[in-house]
Design a protein around this motif. Structure first.
Motif, short mmCIF file in Angstrom:
data_model
loop_
_atom_site.label_atom_id
_atom_site.label_comp_id
_atom_site.label_asym_id
_atom_site.label_seq_id
_atom_site.Cartn_x
_atom_site.Cartn_y
_atom_site.Cartn_z
N PRO A 1 0.24 -2.63 -15.60
CA PRO A 1 0.24 -1.16 -15.68
C PRO A 1 1.67 -0.63 -15.64
O PRO A 1 2.52 -1.15 -14.92
CB PRO A 1 -0.54 -0.75 -14.43
N VAL A 2 1.93 0.42 -16.41
CA VAL A 2 3.27 1.00 -16.49
C VAL A 2 3.32 2.27 -15.65
O VAL A 2 2.53 3.21 -15.87
CB VAL A 2 3.64 1.34 -17.95
N VAL B 1 -11.14 -0.06 -14.40
CA VAL B 1 -9.85 0.54 -14.07
C VAL B 1 -9.66 0.57 -12.56
O VAL B 1 -8.60 0.21 -12.03
CB VAL B 1 -9.74 1.96 -14.65
N GLN B 2 -10.69 1.00 -11.84
CA GLN B 2 -10.60 1.08 -10.38
C GLN B 2 -10.32 -0.28 -9.77
O GLN B 2 -9.49 -0.42 -8.87
CB GLN B 2 -11.90 1.68 -9.82
N ARG B 3 -10.97 -1.31 -10.27
CA ARG B 3 -10.77 -2.66 -9.74
C ARG B 3 -9.35 -3.16 -10.01
O ARG B 3 -8.74 -3.82 -9.16
CB ARG B 3 -11.80 -3.62 -10.35
N ILE B 4 -8.84 -2.87 -11.18
CA ILE B 4 -7.50 -3.31 -11.55
C ILE B 4 -6.44 -2.61 -10.70
O ILE B 4 -5.46 -3.22 -10.26
CB ILE B 4 -7.24 -3.06 -13.05
N MET B 5 -6.65 -1.33 -10.43
CA MET B 5 -5.62 -0.52 -9.78
C MET B 5 -5.74 -0.44 -8.27
O MET B 5 -4.82 0.02 -7.60
CB MET B 5 -5.65 0.90 -10.36
N GLY C 1 -5.52 -2.45 -5.69
CA GLY C 1 -4.48 -3.04 -4.85
C GLY C 1 -3.19 -2.26 -4.85
O GLY C 1 -2.47 -2.21 -3.85
N ARG C 2 -2.88 -1.61 -5.98
CA ARG C 2 -1.67 -0.79 -6.06
C ARG C 2 -1.84 0.55 -5.38
O ARG C 2 -0.93 1.08 -4.76
CB ARG C 2 -1.30 -0.55 -7.53
N ILE C 3 -3.02 1.13 -5.52
CA ILE C 3 -3.25 2.50 -5.06
C ILE C 3 -3.52 2.60 -3.58
O ILE C 3 -3.13 3.56 -2.92
CB ILE C 3 -4.40 3.13 -5.88
N ARG C 4 -4.16 1.57 -3.00
CA ARG C 4 -4.65 1.65 -1.63
C ARG C 4 -3.61 2.14 -0.62
O ARG C 4 -3.91 3.00 0.21
CB ARG C 4 -5.21 0.29 -1.21
N PRO C 5 -2.36 1.62 -0.61
CA PRO C 5 -1.43 2.05 0.44
C PRO C 5 -0.60 3.30 0.11
O PRO C 5 0.23 3.71 0.92
CB PRO C 5 -0.50 0.84 0.56
N LEU C 6 -0.81 3.93 -1.05
CA LEU C 6 0.09 4.98 -1.50
C LEU C 6 -0.17 6.32 -0.82
O LEU C 6 -1.30 6.69 -0.57
CB LEU C 6 -0.03 5.17 -3.02
N LEU D 1 0.94 -8.47 6.03
CA LEU D 1 0.36 -7.33 5.32
C LEU D 1 0.82 -7.29 3.86
O LEU D 1 0.05 -6.93 2.97
CB LEU D 1 0.76 -6.03 6.03
N GLU D 2 2.06 -7.70 3.61
CA GLU D 2 2.56 -7.74 2.24
C GLU D 2 1.85 -8.84 1.43
O GLU D 2 1.54 -8.65 0.25
CB GLU D 2 4.07 -7.98 2.24
N ILE D 3 1.58 -9.98 2.07
CA ILE D 3 0.83 -11.04 1.40
C ILE D 3 -0.55 -10.53 1.00
O ILE D 3 -1.03 -10.79 -0.11
CB ILE D 3 0.71 -12.28 2.31
N ALA D 4 -1.19 -9.78 1.91
CA ALA D 4 -2.52 -9.23 1.61
C ALA D 4 -2.45 -8.28 0.41
O ALA D 4 -3.33 -8.28 -0.46
CB ALA D 4 -3.07 -8.50 2.83
N ARG D 5 -1.40 -7.45 0.36
CA ARG D 5 -1.25 -6.52 -0.77
C ARG D 5 -1.07 -7.28 -2.08
O ARG D 5 -1.70 -6.96 -3.10
CB ARG D 5 -0.04 -5.61 -0.54
N ARG D 6 -0.22 -8.32 -2.07
CA ARG D 6 0.02 -9.10 -3.28
C ARG D 6 -1.23 -9.87 -3.70
O ARG D 6 -1.50 -10.03 -4.90
CB ARG D 6 1.18 -10.07 -3.06
N LEU D 7 -2.00 -10.32 -2.73
CA LEU D 7 -3.24 -11.03 -3.05
C LEU D 7 -4.19 -10.12 -3.81
O LEU D 7 -4.86 -10.54 -4.75
CB LEU D 7 -3.90 -11.53 -1.76
N GLY D 8 -4.25 -8.85 -3.40
CA GLY D 8 -5.10 -7.89 -4.09
C GLY D 8 -4.71 -7.73 -5.55
O GLY D 8 -5.57 -7.52 -6.41
N GLU D 9 -3.43 -7.84 -5.85
CA GLU D 9 -2.97 -7.75 -7.23
C GLU D 9 -3.22 -9.04 -8.00
O GLU D 9 -3.52 -9.02 -9.19
CB GLU D 9 -1.49 -7.40 -7.27
#
Length: 234
Positions: free
Chosen positions: A141-142, A110-114, A116-121, A87-95
């Protein structure tokens, strides 16, 4: 029932060979990752039980290794570690799919860039995207603040600090709504107006504030652009 007792055409690996990896169901992909069952349950039954319990890979990715190892009796930490790693590999792949210096010209960018970061939050997080004069991203992104957004927590000093250091020409503000509804609150609008004014003072233009909701199950997340909504003058 053991996997060898399942009809050959329904076994996970045979199904993958027959249909191709892109057409195999979620539970069978999970069974291939987990490889073997536990006493009393074959690997297909374990996978189906996990998918029934969590409902999606996104929900599963939020679980700790300890939680995963306790869902199925006898599953243990080793299988939980394998699952958490996949699951972590899948998250990193999205980034990784985001180019090193993507252009940000629309809220959809913006939505496409973010995504992978936003999905599991499960908490609100506020970011800035730093852009050069051609609207290309300068670095990652900061993350500015985490938790319920409040003007006392989102301070212009924190929002523009890295933008000033990297000589950014402009920024895009981004935050998520874990509830799924990206509609801006009164506080979201107030914070945005404050940042637009602060940007004018430090000569860094705020181009937009994009609010992204939770994944709606289709692999995409709804979003709202405050610029397009016309609720703030940028």
């Amino acid at each position: 029932m053991r996997v060898r007792d399942i009809p050959e055409r329904m076994r996970p690996r045979e199904e993958l060979d027959r249909l191709g990896v892109g057409n195999v169901s979620d539970d069978l992909l999970l069974a291939i990752i987990l490889r073997s069952g536990v006493p009393g349950m074959n690997v297909v039954e374990i996978s189906r039980a996990l998918m029934t319990h969590y409902g999606s890979f996104t929900a599963m990715s939020r679980a700790s290794i300890e939680e995963l190892s306790g869902i199925i009796r006898g599953m243990g930490p080793v299988k939980a570690q394998v699952l958490a790693s996949a699951l972590e590999i899948a998250r990193r792949l999205g980034e990784e799919r985001v180019p090193a210096s993507p252009s940000v010209r629309t809220p959809l960018d913006v939505q496409r860039i973010m995504m992978g970061r936003i999905r599991p939050l499960e908490k609100e997080i506020f970011w800035t995207l730093r852009l050069d004069a051609r609207n290309r991203m300068k670095g990652e992104p900061v993350e500015v603040t985490k938790g319920l957004l409040d003007a006392s927590l989102v301070h212009p000093r924190e929002v523009f600090r890295e933008a000033i250091r990297s000589a950014a020409a402009a920024v895009v503000l981004v935050h998520n709504h874990p509830s799924g509804d990206p509609s801006p609150s009164a506080e979201d609008i107030r914070i945005t107006k404050q940042m637009v004014e602060a940007g004018r003072i430090v000569d860094i233009k705020v181009l937009d504030h994009v609010i992204v909701g939770a994944d709606n199950g289709s692999g995409n997340s709804p979003f709202v652009s405050l610029r397009e909504e016309g609720v703030v003058k940028f």
